[in-house]
Design a protein around this motif. Structure first.
Motif, PDB file in Angstrom:
ATOM      1  N   GLY A 154      38.192  -7.821  11.372  1.00  0.00           N
ATOM      2  CA  GLY A 154      37.079  -8.545  10.769  1.00  0.00           C
ATOM      3  C   GLY A 154      37.431  -9.965  10.397  1.00  0.00           C
ATOM      4  N   HIS A 192      34.934 -13.448  11.288  1.00  0.00           N
ATOM      5  CA  HIS A 192      33.938 -14.163  10.518  1.00  0.00           C
ATOM      6  C   HIS A 192      34.552 -15.282   9.698  1.00  0.00           C
ATOM      7  CE1 HIS A 192      35.210 -11.011   7.660  1.00  0.00           C
ATOM      8  NE2 HIS A 192      35.033 -11.950   6.760  1.00  0.00           N
ATOM      9  N   TYR A 229      34.731 -22.979  13.204  1.00  0.00           N
ATOM     10  CA  TYR A 229      33.865 -24.100  13.539  1.00  0.00           C
ATOM     11  C   TYR A 229      34.728 -25.309  13.812  1.00  0.00           C
ATOM     12  CZ  TYR A 229      29.789 -21.584  11.813  1.00  0.00           C
ATOM     13  OH  TYR A 229      28.783 -20.690  11.655  1.00  0.00           O
ATOM     14  N   ILE A 283      35.571 -26.369   5.355  1.00  0.00           N
ATOM     15  CA  ILE A 283      34.515 -25.411   5.072  1.00  0.00           C
ATOM     16  C   ILE A 283      34.922 -24.699   3.801  1.00  0.00           C
ATOM     17  CG2 ILE A 283      35.543 -23.726   6.643  1.00  0.00           C
ATOM     18  CD1 ILE A 283      32.597 -22.850   7.190  1.00  0.00           C
ATOM     19  N   ASN A 284      34.056 -24.691   2.818  1.00  0.00           N
ATOM     20  CA  ASN A 284      34.411 -24.128   1.525  1.00  0.00           C
ATOM     21  C   ASN A 284      34.080 -22.653   1.532  1.00  0.00           C
ATOM     22  OD1 ASN A 284      35.031 -26.744   0.549  1.00  0.00           O
ATOM     23  ND2 ASN A 284      32.849 -27.112   0.481  1.00  0.00           N
ATOM     24  N   VAL A 285      35.068 -21.845   1.238  1.00  0.00           N
ATOM     25  CA  VAL A 285      34.868 -20.402   1.226  1.00  0.00           C
ATOM     26  C   VAL A 285      34.834 -19.956  -0.213  1.00  0.00           C
ATOM     27  CG1 VAL A 285      35.833 -18.206   1.907  1.00  0.00           C
ATOM     28  CG2 VAL A 285      36.139 -20.182   3.365  1.00  0.00           C
ATOM     29  N   ILE A 286      33.774 -19.227  -0.560  1.00  0.00           N
ATOM     30  CA  ILE A 286      33.755 -18.598  -1.876  1.00  0.00           C
ATOM     31  C   ILE A 286      34.626 -17.369  -1.717  1.00  0.00           C
ATOM     32  CG2 ILE A 286      32.298 -17.538  -3.609  1.00  0.00           C
ATOM     33  CD1 ILE A 286      30.043 -19.314  -2.704  1.00  0.00           C
ATOM     34  N   LYS A 342      37.155 -14.157  -2.187  1.00  0.00           N
ATOM     35  CA  LYS A 342      37.244 -12.941  -2.990  1.00  0.00           C
ATOM     36  C   LYS A 342      38.647 -12.395  -2.807  1.00  0.00           C
ATOM     37  CE  LYS A 342      33.685 -11.050  -0.954  1.00  0.00           C
ATOM     38  NZ  LYS A 342      32.394 -10.445  -0.671  1.00  0.00           N
ATOM     39  N   LYS A 351      24.069 -14.053   8.840  1.00  0.00           N
ATOM     40  CA  LYS A 351      24.596 -13.282   9.979  1.00  0.00           C
ATOM     41  C   LYS A 351      24.808 -11.855   9.510  1.00  0.00           C
ATOM     42  CE  LYS A 351      26.951 -17.417  11.554  1.00  0.00           C
ATOM     43  NZ  LYS A 351      28.231 -18.081  11.788  1.00  0.00           N
ATOM     44  N   TYR A 406      30.967  -8.259  10.208  1.00  0.00           N
ATOM     45  CA  TYR A 406      30.534  -8.169   8.818  1.00  0.00           C
ATOM     46  C   TYR A 406      29.486  -9.229   8.522  1.00  0.00           C
ATOM     47  CZ  TYR A 406      34.450  -5.048   7.882  1.00  0.00           C
ATOM     48  OH  TYR A 406      35.324  -3.993   7.872  1.00  0.00           O
ATOM     49  N   VAL A 427      26.123 -18.711   5.718  1.00  0.00           N
ATOM     50  CA  VAL A 427      26.702 -20.055   5.777  1.00  0.00           C
ATOM     51  C   VAL A 427      25.620 -21.036   5.373  1.00  0.00           C
ATOM     52  CG1 VAL A 427      27.747 -21.794   7.240  1.00  0.00           C
ATOM     53  CG2 VAL A 427      28.262 -19.399   7.634  1.00  0.00           C
ATOM     54  N   TYR A 479      30.655 -21.025   2.905  1.00  0.00           N
ATOM     55  CA  TYR A 479      30.659 -19.729   3.590  1.00  0.00           C
ATOM     56  C   TYR A 479      30.796 -18.650   2.537  1.00  0.00           C
ATOM     57  CZ  TYR A 479      32.735 -15.739   5.916  1.00  0.00           C
ATOM     58  OH  TYR A 479      33.009 -14.487   6.337  1.00  0.00           O
ATOM     59  N   LEU A 480      30.032 -17.580   2.683  1.00  0.00           N
ATOM     60  CA  LEU A 480      30.135 -16.466   1.739  1.00  0.00           C
ATOM     61  C   LEU A 480      30.004 -15.165   2.510  1.00  0.00           C
ATOM     62  CD1 LEU A 480      30.150 -15.342  -1.170  1.00  0.00           C
ATOM     63  CD2 LEU A 480      27.687 -15.499  -1.140  1.00  0.00           C
ATOM     64  N   SER A 481      30.960 -14.304   2.338  1.00  0.00           N
ATOM     65  CA  SER A 481      30.873 -12.986   2.972  1.00  0.00           C
ATOM     66  C   SER A 481      29.951 -12.108   2.145  1.00  0.00           C
ATOM     67  CB  SER A 481      32.270 -12.370   3.039  1.00  0.00           C
ATOM     68  OG  SER A 481      32.163 -10.993   3.264  1.00  0.00           O
ATOM     69  N   CYS A 482      29.001 -11.428   2.817  1.00  0.00           N
ATOM     70  CA  CYS A 482      28.024 -10.598   2.101  1.00  0.00           C
ATOM     71  C   CYS A 482      28.267  -9.117   2.364  1.00  0.00           C
ATOM     72  CB  CYS A 482      26.598 -10.927   2.552  1.00  0.00           C
ATOM     73  SG  CYS A 482      26.195 -12.634   2.434  1.00  0.00           S
ATOM     74  N   HIS A 483      29.493  -8.792   2.681  1.00  0.00           N
ATOM     75  CA  HIS A 483      29.776  -7.403   3.053  1.00  0.00           C
ATOM     76  C   HIS A 483      29.511  -6.475   1.868  1.00  0.00           C
ATOM     77  CE1 HIS A 483      31.450  -4.146   5.207  1.00  0.00           C
ATOM     78  NE2 HIS A 483      32.502  -4.015   4.443  1.00  0.00           N
ATOM     79  N   PHE A 508      27.001  -6.078   0.063  1.00  0.00           N
ATOM     80  CA  PHE A 508      26.178  -6.613  -1.019  1.00  0.00           C
ATOM     81  C   PHE A 508      24.889  -5.826  -1.087  1.00  0.00           C
ATOM     82  CE2 PHE A 508      29.120  -9.593  -1.840  1.00  0.00           C
ATOM     83  CZ  PHE A 508      28.761 -10.923  -2.029  1.00  0.00           C
ATOM     84  N   TRP A 555      22.877 -14.727  -4.766  1.00  0.00           N
ATOM     85  CA  TRP A 555      23.747 -15.719  -4.137  1.00  0.00           C
ATOM     86  C   TRP A 555      22.944 -16.726  -3.340  1.00  0.00           C
ATOM     87  CZ3 TRP A 555      28.354 -16.831  -5.626  1.00  0.00           C
ATOM     88  CH2 TRP A 555      29.151 -15.834  -6.235  1.00  0.00           C
TER      89      TRP A 555
END
Lengths: 355, 183
Positions: free
Chosen positions: A15, A18, A22, A28-31, A33, B34, B74, B78, B88-92, B94, B102
């Motif tokens: 995974g 994702h 780009y 690119i700002n990643v929130i 976790k 996505k 996943y 964006v 970018y935020l992963s929404c897995h 959620f 969000w």
């Protein structure tokens, strides 16, 4: 090579795809976790990045792609969002024309003729709109400046106008309302002139679609607000402030300005400071400080002129947005009426701004 | 304790293009959602799309919403802002409500990266009466005085010394009009 291919597959399976690759974006700002990745993930990604950096350096910078090359792109939706974002209603055909550049039309015609299709494209470009929009922006800016800075000589008005309508300022405005992705032009990354032309054409399109008043408010809200926080005395200074002050006082019938040393400290040292005050008929007007007597005298004259023009550091805050409601008619009136030049400036002929 | 070691950048509150001074322009340019069509982790996103997405799009007409179904990947969102920044935020896994939360967070941001604000106040007029310099409150007589000067060389705001106070007390204890003894 096979091992790297297998690792990439494993990256995908875990995974990691994702995580964006780009290519066009600098950051690119990643929130982020909290997540735990297998031991080999970080070194693999590090190696991939290293190889990518080597390639980028060899090619003179990372590859950039226009937003329209992405799969998720809908030009019609973007145009719709553009007009809604600004809160304006555009005639869609005019807006599309405003965003189409001559270079794009030429490129498309050349491309079609290369293929063999010899058609004369009926797309209009934004040359005329840009010229009209440029004139409108200039006019609206002048109107605002003259209505807000009523006591200021025309030279300073022109300096502020030149700053606000400069290529750099209009480019920043154009970039931040989202024109970069919407413009149809052949140059990529787009040049400053392209942004400026598009913005001017958009203003003209707005005037055509919703009327000149809406275009005026648009320019006031977007272009003129860039004056906020600027020290306008940095934009222009009189070349001979002492002479100018003498002339103005003579024209007003007041006594000649007299410069007197008020305070001084540290003579014969590197950090000498002189405070010189300007008096007219023994009435204190202003004081200025400087490293030498001549500089202090000039600063005092500048301060006196600033007080006459109401452009001191403590001057009233500039009005923007809704605060302009009451003076819109005055703005319209003063669009074609220049202020007094410095050679003719006199207090009786200027009014204080009320806003 | 200090902030020097933090990787979070710090700065003063700012806004792109003086937003809000003239008119407010929502800074979110476009948002791409996505998601996977089957996988359980995308359920929240799928539910959101089926129920709340239309209302979101209607209340934010200045933002383009792109939906990108991607199988076996996943879910994520964006957000692209007018100043060119991307979030970018992963929404897995959620829930629908979390996606809503969000998404509204993305809408209300400018593209300026998250930073520690140094001050929560700002003023264009930091000094009303003028910044102090060594000449403030100085008597103008110092310009033409010859030092050492009788008054100006002495320290200012000197109250009565202990000796002076004692002398005052002594004077008060004296009888004002002593009665002349009669011969």
């Amino acid at each position: 090579m096979a091992a790297l291919w297998k690792t990439c597959h494993q990256c995908l399976r875990y995974g990691l795809s994702h995580k964006s690759f780009y290519p066009s974006v600098s950051a690119i700002n990643v929130i982020s976790k909290r997540n735990f990745k297998p031991r080999w993930v970080a070194p693999t990604l590090r190696e991939i990045k290293r190889r990518k950096d080597v390639e980028d350096d060899r090619n003179g910078g990372p590859k950039i792609f226009h937003r329209s090359t992405f799969l998720e792109w809908n030009y019609d939706a973007e145009i719709f969002a553009f007009s809604n974002r600004l809160g304006e209603k555009f005639n869609e055909a005019t807006l599309r024309t405003a965003l189409t550049h001559k270079s794009y039309v030429e490129r498309e015609t050349a491309r079609l003729s290369d293929i063999g299709v010899d058609s004369y494209l009926q797309i209009q470009n934004n040359e005329e709109l840009a010229v009209a929009g440029g004139a409108l922006i200039s006019k609206f800016t002048n109107g605002y400046l003259r209505a807000v800075f009523t006591r200021v000589p025309e030279e300073l008005i022109m300096a502020m106008h030149d700053f606000l309508t400069s290529t750099s300022n209009l480019e920043i405005v154009g970039k931040h309302i989202g024109l970069g992705d919407l413009m149809l032009c052949s140059d990529f990354p787009c040049e400053s002139e392209t942004y400026v032309k598009s913005l001017k054409a958009v203003v003209a399109a707005l005037a055509e679609s919703s009327g000149e008043e809406r275009a005026r408010i648009f320019v006031q809200d977007l272009v003129v607000t860039q004056l906020y926080g600027l020290d306008i005395n940095e934009l222009w200074n009189p070349a001979d402030p002492v002479g100018n002050l003498t002339d103005i006082l003579k024209r007003e019938g007041k006594a000649e300005p007299e410069f007197r040393l008020i305070k001084h400290s540290g003579q014969n040292s590197v950090l000498a400071v002189y405070y010189v005050g300007v008096y007219s008929d023994k009435n204190f007007i202003a004081e200025g400080a400087g490293e030498s007597l001549e500089i202090a005298k000039e600063m005092a004259a500048r301060e006196a002129l600033k007080q006459l023009f109401h452009t001191e550091d403590s001057m009233k805050a500039l009005p923007f947005g809704r605060q302009l409601k009451n003076i819109q008619s005055k703005i319209v009136q003063l669009e074609n009426q220049p202020n007094l030049p410095l050679s003719k400036w006199i207090s009786e002929k200027v009014t204080s701004a009320v806003h | 304790m200090s902030n020097k070691h933090l990787f979070l950048p710090s700065g003063f509150i700012r806004t792109p293009l003086q937003n809000g001074l003239g008119r407010y322009i929502p800074q979110l340019q476009r948002i791409t959602l996505k998601f996977c069509k089957n996988h359980g982790g995308s359920r929240g996103v799928r539910d959101f799309i089926e129920t709340d997405l239309m209302e979101f799009a209607k209340t934010n007409p200045g933002t383009v919403v792109y939906l990108k179904p991607r199988r076996h990947r996943y879910p994520c969102m964006v957000a692209e802002y007018l100043n060119g920044e991307r979030e970018y935020l992963s929404c897995h896994e959620f829930s629908r409500a979390e996606i809503q939360k969000w998404l509204s967070y993305m809408c209300t941001r400018s593209g300026i990266p998250v930073m520690r604000f140094r001050k929560y106040q700002h003023t264009d007029y930091p000094s009303i009466q003028g910044v102090w310099n060594p000449f403030t409150h100085q008597a103008p007589e110092i310009n033409v005085a010859q030092f050492p000067h009788e008054i100006l060389s002495k320290p200012v705001n000197n109250g009565p010394t202990a000796t002076d106070q004692l002398i005052e007390i002594f004077k008060k204890t004296q009888i004002k009009d002593p009665v002349k003894p009669e011969h």
